[in-house]
Design a protein around this motif. Structure first.
Motif, PDB file in Angstrom:
ATOM      1  N   LEU A   1       0.830  -1.207   0.000  1.00  0.00           N
ATOM      2  CA  LEU A   1       0.000   0.000   0.000  1.00  0.00           C
ATOM      3  C   LEU A   1       0.864   1.257   0.000  1.00  0.00           C
ATOM      4  O   LEU A   1       0.478   2.285  -0.528  1.00  0.00           O
ATOM      5  N   GLY A   2       2.008   1.172   0.631  1.00  0.00           N
ATOM      6  CA  GLY A   2       2.882   2.333   0.705  1.00  0.00           C
ATOM      7  C   GLY A   2       4.204   1.936   1.316  1.00  0.00           C
ATOM      8  O   GLY A   2       4.268   0.998   2.112  1.00  0.00           O
ATOM      9  N   GLU A   3       5.248   2.644   0.903  1.00  0.00           N
ATOM     10  CA  GLU A   3       6.568   2.336   1.466  1.00  0.00           C
ATOM     11  C   GLU A   3       7.409   3.595   1.482  1.00  0.00           C
ATOM     12  O   GLU A   3       6.966   4.646   1.034  1.00  0.00           O
ATOM     13  N   THR A   4       8.637   3.470   1.944  1.00  0.00           N
ATOM     14  CA  THR A   4       9.473   4.657   2.048  1.00  0.00           C
ATOM     15  C   THR A   4       9.994   5.056   0.664  1.00  0.00           C
ATOM     16  O   THR A   4      10.260   4.193  -0.175  1.00  0.00           O
ATOM     17  N   VAL A   5      10.103   6.364   0.473  1.00  0.00           N
ATOM     18  CA  VAL A   5      10.651   6.839  -0.798  1.00  0.00           C
ATOM     19  C   VAL A   5      12.170   7.000  -0.693  1.00  0.00           C
ATOM     20  O   VAL A   5      12.845   7.218  -1.696  1.00  0.00           O
ATOM     21  N   ASP A   6      12.702   6.909   0.517  1.00  0.00           N
ATOM     22  CA  ASP A   6      14.168   7.020   0.659  1.00  0.00           C
ATOM     23  C   ASP A   6      14.657   6.047   1.741  1.00  0.00           C
ATOM     24  O   ASP A   6      14.667   4.846   1.531  1.00  0.00           O
ATOM     25  N   ASP A   7      15.049   6.555   2.909  1.00  0.00           N
ATOM     26  CA  ASP A   7      15.586   5.671   3.955  1.00  0.00           C
ATOM     27  C   ASP A   7      14.481   4.843   4.608  1.00  0.00           C
ATOM     28  O   ASP A   7      13.338   5.290   4.720  1.00  0.00           O
ATOM     29  N   ALA A   8      14.856   3.656   5.052  1.00  0.00           N
ATOM     30  CA  ALA A   8      13.936   2.847   5.848  1.00  0.00           C
ATOM     31  C   ALA A   8      13.987   3.349   7.293  1.00  0.00           C
ATOM     32  O   ALA A   8      14.946   4.023   7.694  1.00  0.00           O
ATOM     33  N   VAL A   9      12.973   2.989   8.060  1.00  0.00           N
ATOM     34  CA  VAL A   9      12.894   3.523   9.421  1.00  0.00           C
ATOM     35  C   VAL A   9      14.076   3.058  10.288  1.00  0.00           C
ATOM     36  O   VAL A   9      14.670   3.855  11.029  1.00  0.00           O
ATOM     37  N   GLY A  10      14.478   1.785  10.162  1.00  0.00           N
ATOM     38  CA  GLY A  10      15.620   1.296  10.944  1.00  0.00           C
ATOM     39  C   GLY A  10      16.908   1.989  10.527  1.00  0.00           C
ATOM     40  O   GLY A  10      17.768   2.308  11.354  1.00  0.00           O
ATOM     41  N   GLU A  11      17.002   2.244   9.229  1.00  0.00           N
ATOM     42  CA  GLU A  11      18.159   2.950   8.678  1.00  0.00           C
ATOM     43  C   GLU A  11      18.228   4.364   9.269  1.00  0.00           C
ATOM     44  O   GLU A  11      19.312   4.864   9.601  1.00  0.00           O
ATOM     45  N   ALA A  12      17.067   5.005   9.405  1.00  0.00           N
ATOM     46  CA  ALA A  12      17.013   6.350   9.991  1.00  0.00           C
ATOM     47  C   ALA A  12      17.474   6.309  11.448  1.00  0.00           C
ATOM     48  O   ALA A  12      18.260   7.165  11.884  1.00  0.00           O
ATOM     49  N   PHE A  13      17.000   5.300  12.192  1.00  0.00           N
ATOM     50  CA  PHE A  13      17.474   5.132  13.570  1.00  0.00           C
ATOM     51  C   PHE A  13      19.007   4.983  13.578  1.00  0.00           C
ATOM     52  O   PHE A  13      19.699   5.604  14.380  1.00  0.00           O
ATOM     53  N   ASP A  14      19.508   4.125  12.679  1.00  0.00           N
ATOM     54  CA  ASP A  14      20.951   3.846  12.651  1.00  0.00           C
ATOM     55  C   ASP A  14      21.756   5.102  12.309  1.00  0.00           C
ATOM     56  O   ASP A  14      22.794   5.379  12.908  1.00  0.00           O
ATOM     57  N   LYS A  15      21.256   5.874  11.321  1.00  0.00           N
ATOM     58  CA  LYS A  15      21.996   7.071  10.902  1.00  0.00           C
ATOM     59  C   LYS A  15      21.942   8.156  11.966  1.00  0.00           C
ATOM     60  O   LYS A  15      22.945   8.820  12.231  1.00  0.00           O
ATOM     61  N   ALA A  16      20.773   8.329  12.574  1.00  0.00           N
ATOM     62  CA  ALA A  16      20.651   9.344  13.629  1.00  0.00           C
ATOM     63  C   ALA A  16      21.551   8.966  14.810  1.00  0.00           C
ATOM     64  O   ALA A  16      22.248   9.814  15.380  1.00  0.00           O
ATOM     65  N   ALA A  17      21.557   7.672  15.146  1.00  0.00           N
ATOM     66  CA  ALA A  17      22.397   7.212  16.255  1.00  0.00           C
ATOM     67  C   ALA A  17      23.868   7.476  15.946  1.00  0.00           C
ATOM     68  O   ALA A  17      24.641   7.889  16.818  1.00  0.00           O
ATOM     69  N   ARG A  18      24.239   7.273  14.708  1.00  0.00           N
ATOM     70  CA  ARG A  18      25.634   7.503  14.316  1.00  0.00           C
ATOM     71  C   ARG A  18      25.999   8.978  14.475  1.00  0.00           C
ATOM     72  O   ARG A  18      27.086   9.318  14.946  1.00  0.00           O
ATOM     73  N   LEU A  19      25.062   9.852  14.075  1.00  0.00           N
ATOM     74  CA  LEU A  19      25.310  11.288  14.206  1.00  0.00           C
ATOM     75  C   LEU A  19      25.443  11.691  15.673  1.00  0.00           C
ATOM     76  O   LEU A  19      26.112  12.671  16.002  1.00  0.00           O
ATOM     77  N   LEU A  20      24.822  10.924  16.543  1.00  0.00           N
ATOM     78  CA  LEU A  20      24.911  11.216  17.982  1.00  0.00           C
ATOM     79  C   LEU A  20      26.081  10.464  18.632  1.00  0.00           C
ATOM     80  O   LEU A  20      26.247  10.489  19.854  1.00  0.00           O
ATOM     81  N   GLY A  21      26.855   9.755  17.813  1.00  0.00           N
ATOM     82  CA  GLY A  21      28.020   9.046  18.337  1.00  0.00           C
ATOM     83  C   GLY A  21      27.663   7.814  19.143  1.00  0.00           C
ATOM     84  O   GLY A  21      28.414   7.391  20.020  1.00  0.00           O
ATOM     85  N   LEU A  22      26.506   7.221  18.842  1.00  0.00           N
ATOM     86  CA  LEU A  22      26.095   6.000  19.568  1.00  0.00           C
ATOM     87  C   LEU A  22      26.562   4.761  18.799  1.00  0.00           C
ATOM     88  O   LEU A  22      27.078   4.869  17.695  1.00  0.00           O
ATOM     89  N   GLY A  23      26.352   3.577  19.365  1.00  0.00           N
ATOM     90  CA  GLY A  23      26.834   2.335  18.744  1.00  0.00           C
ATOM     91  C   GLY A  23      25.996   1.887  17.560  1.00  0.00           C
ATOM     92  O   GLY A  23      25.016   2.536  17.182  1.00  0.00           O
ATOM     93  N   TYR A  24      26.404   0.770  16.960  1.00  0.00           N
ATOM     94  CA  TYR A  24      25.714   0.203  15.804  1.00  0.00           C
ATOM     95  C   TYR A  24      25.279  -1.225  16.118  1.00  0.00           C
ATOM     96  O   TYR A  24      26.044  -1.959  16.726  1.00  0.00           O
ATOM     97  N   PRO A  25      24.107  -1.724  15.660  1.00  0.00           N
ATOM     98  CA  PRO A  25      23.063  -0.911  15.023  1.00  0.00           C
ATOM     99  C   PRO A  25      22.414   0.034  16.022  1.00  0.00           C
ATOM    100  O   PRO A  25      22.200  -0.313  17.183  1.00  0.00           O
ATOM    101  N   GLY A  26      22.124   1.229  15.524  1.00  0.00           N
ATOM    102  CA  GLY A  26      21.802   2.339  16.421  1.00  0.00           C
ATOM    103  C   GLY A  26      20.438   2.313  17.074  1.00  0.00           C
ATOM    104  O   GLY A  26      20.241   2.981  18.096  1.00  0.00           O
ATOM    105  N   GLY A  27      19.482   1.586  16.479  1.00  0.00           N
ATOM    106  CA  GLY A  27      18.114   1.610  16.999  1.00  0.00           C
ATOM    107  C   GLY A  27      18.016   1.388  18.495  1.00  0.00           C
ATOM    108  O   GLY A  27      17.478   2.234  19.225  1.00  0.00           O
ATOM    109  N   PRO A  28      18.542   0.275  19.002  1.00  0.00           N
ATOM    110  CA  PRO A  28      18.427   0.014  20.443  1.00  0.00           C
ATOM    111  C   PRO A  28      19.136   1.078  21.300  1.00  0.00           C
ATOM    112  O   PRO A  28      18.632   1.457  22.351  1.00  0.00           O
ATOM    113  N   TYR A  29      20.282   1.589  20.832  1.00  0.00           N
ATOM    114  CA  TYR A  29      21.011   2.607  21.602  1.00  0.00           C
ATOM    115  C   TYR A  29      20.205   3.895  21.671  1.00  0.00           C
ATOM    116  O   TYR A  29      20.055   4.517  22.729  1.00  0.00           O
ATOM    117  N   LEU A  30      19.689   4.305  20.499  1.00  0.00           N
ATOM    118  CA  LEU A  30      18.947   5.557  20.453  1.00  0.00           C
ATOM    119  C   LEU A  30      17.680   5.463  21.300  1.00  0.00           C
ATOM    120  O   LEU A  30      17.329   6.376  22.037  1.00  0.00           O
TER     121      LEU A  30
END
Ligand code: KG4
Ligand code: ZN
Length: 398
Positions: free
Chosen positions: A217-246
Motif C-alpha cells: 500500500l505504501g513504502e518509504t521513498v528514501d531511507d527505511a525507518v531502521g536505517e534512519a534510527f541507525d543514521k541518527a544514532a551515528r550522528l549522535l556518536g552511539l553504537g551500531y546498530p543504532g536503533g536500540p542505543y537511540l
C-alpha cells in the motif's frame, strides 16, 4: 517424510548481516498446519560492521561463507535429540573437485568450510530447505543461496525460495520461538490484515488478503525507518546498530524529564498517502548537532533521541491508522527489527485496541533477522507473492 505425516525443514537466512539457520518439524496443511521449533541459531556480524557504521556487503558475504557450515554443524548437533535418526539416509561421497570449480571462485571461504566438513557426508533426515531469495544485499544473499544449492545437490533435498519480507510477516504469527518441542499452530488472523514491516531495509504497509497474497500500500521513498534510527544514532556518536542505543537514550530522557532541545520534522505526515520519507529527519538531526556545537552533552543527546523517536512513532502511527481505515482491516501484523522498539510496540497496541482488532508482534528473537521465520514461511507458502518478489532487488542500507 521423516516420520508419519511430518516434515523436517531447514531454514537458511543470509540477506543482511545475520547468518541464521533453523530446523523445524511440520505436520498438516492449511488450517490444521502445525510446527515445532527444533532449533534456531543466529550469528550476528554487527560487531564487525560497526566500524563501517552500516553493513559492508563484501564483509557480510565473507562472514556468511565462513559461518554457515559451522553453524549448520552446531544446529545438527543441538537438534539431534529431537530430530529423528540423523544420518539415517546414509552417506554420500562429496565431489570436492566439482564444488571447487562451482563455489570457490565466488565464495572461497564457503568452499574451504565445506571441504573441511566431514559431517556433510551424512545425509540428515531433512525433507526441504527454505532459503531467503531476497530482498537483501546481493552478495550476502548469494552466499546462502549457493550453500543451499550445494546441500540440495549432495543430499538430494528440494529447495523452496522464500521472500525475506514474507518471512517477517509469518514470523510474527509464530506463537513461540521456544525449542521445547511443543507443537503449535500459527495465529489464526482475522483478514484482511494490514502488515507493517519496519526494518533496517524496509518500511512497508501491506494489505494481506491471506498469507501469500500481498499488496504493497505504501513504502518509504528514501531511507527505511531502521536505517534512519541507525543514521541518527551515528550522528549522535552511539553504537551500531543504532536503533536500540537511540531508543535507550530516549527512554532515559523520558525517565529523567529531559525535553527535546529542538523540534524535529514529522516527515510526510500531511502527504495524504501511505508513503514514508525518513532522510529529511536524518538531515534535521545532522543540522541540530552541527548548530548545537559544544552544547551537545549526553543529556542534549538524550533529549534529541527522545524527539527523534517521537517523530518516528507519530509518523508510523498516523500512517498505520490510515492503512487500517483504507483496508477495513481485521488485524495488524508487525514485522522487522524495528518491531523490537518498546515505544512503537506500545503505540501500535493502543491503535489496535482502539480499532478493536488483534495485533501480532514478533518476539525478540523473531523481530530481528532469523531463519525460523524463513523455514515456517517456506512451509506454509511455498510460492511467494509476485509483487513482493518484484521488490526483491531493493538494496538494504544506504
Ligand atoms: O529486520 P532487521 O534485523 O534487519 C533488516 O532486515 O533490516 O532490522 C534491523 C534494524 C536496524 O536498523 C536496527 O537499528 C533496528 O532494526 N532496531 C531498532 C530496535 N532494535 C533494532 N530500531 C529501533 N528501536 C529498537 N529497539
Ligand atoms: Zn529483516
Amino acid at each position: 517424510m521423516s516420520r508419519a505425516g511430518t516434515k523436517l525443514i531447514l531454514g537458511i537466512e543470509t540477506s543482511c548481516d545475520e547468518t541464521a539457520l533453523a530446523l523445524i518439524e511440520t505436520r498438516g496443511e492449511g488450517a490444521s498446519f502445525e510446527c515445532r521449533v527444533l532449533g534456531s541459531l543466529v550469528h550476528s556480524q554487527a560487531a564487525l560492521h560497526s566500524a563501517y557504521g552500516g553493513v559492508y556487503p563484501s564483509l557480510a558475504k565473507r562472514e556468511h561463507g565462513k559461518n554457515l557450515v559451522p553453524l549448520l554443524h552446531k544446529l545438527l548437533i543441538e537438534t539431534s535429540e529431537l530430530m529423528p535418526a540423523t544420518g539415517a539416509r546414509g552417506e554420500v561421497a562429496i565431489d570436492l573437485e566439482k564444488l571447487k570449480n562451482e563455489v570457490a571462485p565466488q565464495n572461497p571461504e564457503l568452499y574451504e568450510a565445506i571441504a573441511g566438513a566431514a559431517f556433510l557426508k551424512h545425509i540428515p533426515a531433512i525433507d526441504l530447505i527454505a532459503v531467503t531469495e531476497g530482498p537483501g544485499l546481493e552478495p550476502a544473499l548469494w552466499t546462502g543461496i549457493t550453500f543451499t544449492r550445494v546441500l540440495s545437490e549432495i543430499w538430494q533435498i528440494p529447495v523452496v525460495p522464500v521472500n525475506h519480507m514474507e518471512g517477517h510477516v509469518v514470523g510474527s504469527l509464530i506463537p513461540s520461538d521456544a525449542t521445547n518441542g511443543a507443537w503449535q499452530r500459527l495465529s489464526d488472523i482475522p483478514l484482511p490484515a494490514v502488515a507493517f514491516l519496519i526494518s533496517g531495509g524496509h518500511t512497508q504497509l501491506i494489505r494481506a488478503e491471506k498469507l501469500g497474497h500481498y499488496e504493497i500500500l505504501g513504502e518509504t521513498v528514501d531511507d527505511a525507518v531502521g536505517e534512519a534510527f541507525d543514521k541518527a544514532a551515528r550522528l549522535l556518536g552511539l553504537g551500531y546498530p543504532g536503533g536500540p542505543y537511540l531508543s535507550k537514550m530516549a527512554q532515559e530522557a523520558r525517565d529523567r524529564g529531559i525535553d527535546a532541545p529542538v523540534k524535529l520534522p514529522r516527515p510526510m505526515l500531511a502527504s495524504g498517502d501511505l508513503k514514508f520519507s525518513f532522510s529529511g529527519l536524518k538531515t534535521a538531526v545532522l543540522y541540530a548537532v552541527g548548530k548545537a556545537g559544544d552544547a551537545v552533552s549526553d543529556d542534549w543527546k538524550r533529549g534529541l533521541a527522545r524527539e527523534f523517536e517521537d517523530a518516528v512513532v507519530e509518523t508510523l502511527e498516523k500512517k498505520l491508522r490510515k492503512a487500517l481505515d483504507e483496508v477495513g482491516a481485521g488485524s495488524i501484523i508487525v514485522g522487522g527489527g524495528v518491531a523490537a522498539n518498546h515505544v512503537i510496540r506500545e503505540h501500535f497496541k493502543t491503535v489496535a485496541s482502539e480499532y478493536g482488532i488483534p495485533i501480532y508482534m514478533p518476539s525478540q528473537h523473531l523481530s530481528g533477522d532469523n531463519a525460523l521465520m524463513i523455514a515456517v514461511a517456506g512451509a506454509v507458502n511455498p510460492k511467494t507473492s509476485k509483487e513482493l518478489r518484484a521488490h526483491g532487488t531493493k538494496k538494504l542500507g544506504s
